[in-house]
Design a protein around this motif. Structure first.
Motif: not given
Length: 263
Positions: A227-237
């Motif tokens: 979940e954390t990785k998905a949040l961080l990756r999505g934060a860029q867009s």
């Protein structure tokens, strides 16, 4: 421990799995792990072959170099045995050329899947396609002798193996442009300082440092890391408010899971 040796071993790529850790090794040190279409297909197959129990994937290269980039044989009229040369590819239609490059890119895309964390252990040369393969991973631990360089522009080409997005994300547009346009070497200390490397260590400490990082990543519950990785990756867009919404939704899922109320 459960050890599954040689889940895949072909075309300069070996995949082994031990419990929650997979290791992908480039196995052609005599050619400094130079890359080819066959190697790219093997890398893509390695991604498809990962057991669902794997949480961390370590990428390394045998010998003194991580990967010196694309095998220059690709630019000869003969190309590789059983493969069209790049000269032949250039004669194809736009759709055909696009499809071929998209297939090559598949070797570089799966490393950022949300269900795994990937670590590149990089020593010696990481040039062109080798640089982009290291950039495909989530994290990079480098030896002090590392030499990153993006040489495509100097050859009249562009970095097309998914390396431009992570490079700009890590070091910013201006520095990424300068690195690519000049083709200069980025050494270990600079790589760590500008964010290309998470850690730079002496060559003899590379394996141990990667093991320590792997153990630290495995210490947290898997679903929380995903979940954390998905949040961080999505934060860029995402816009700020959209990211806040995503955080709330992810935390709700985690709380319900911990309380035994997940669907």
């Amino acid at each position: 421990m459960t050890s599954l040796d040689s889940v895949l071993d072909k075309d300069g790529v070996r995949l082994t799995v031990e419990d929650a850790v997979a290791t992908v090794t480039l196995t052609n040190p005599a050619k400094r792990n130079a890359q080819s279409p066959a190697l790219w297909r093997a890398l893509a197959e390695a991604g498809r072959s990962l057991p669902g129990t794997v949480r961390v994937v370590v990428l390394r290269g045998e010998g003194k170099s991580f990967s010196a980039g694309l095998d220059r044989q690709a630019f000869t009229p003969e190309g590789f045995d059983g493969e069209p040369s790049f000269i032949d590819l250039a004669r194809g239609s736009d759709a055909e050329l696009d499809a071929v490059i998209a297939e090559y890119q598949e070797a570089f895309t799966w490393w950022r899947r949300n269900d795994i964390v990937s670590i590149a252990a990089v020593q010696g040369h990481a040039i062109g396609a080798g640089f982009q393969l290291a950039l495909a991973c989530d994290l990079r631990v480098v030896a002090q002798d590392v030499q990153f360089a993006m040489r495509e522009t100097g050859l009249g080409l562009v970095p097309d193996l998914t390396g431009t997005h992570p490079l700009v994300s890590l070091v910013g547009y201006a520095r990424a442009l300068e690195i690519c346009a000049t083709g200069r070497f980025v050494l270990a200390d600079e790589a760590e300082r500008i964010g290309l490397a998470n850690l730079a260590v002496a060559a003899e400490e590379l394996d141990g440092s990667v093991r320590d990082l792997t153990a630290a990543l495995l210490a947290a519950p898997r679903d929380a890391v995903i979940e954390t990785k998905a949040l961080l990756r999505g934060a860029q867009s995402r816009a700020y408010e959209d990211q806040r919404t995503a955080e709330r939704a992810a935390q709700a899922r985690r709380l319900r899971d911990l309380a035994g109320l997940a669907d």
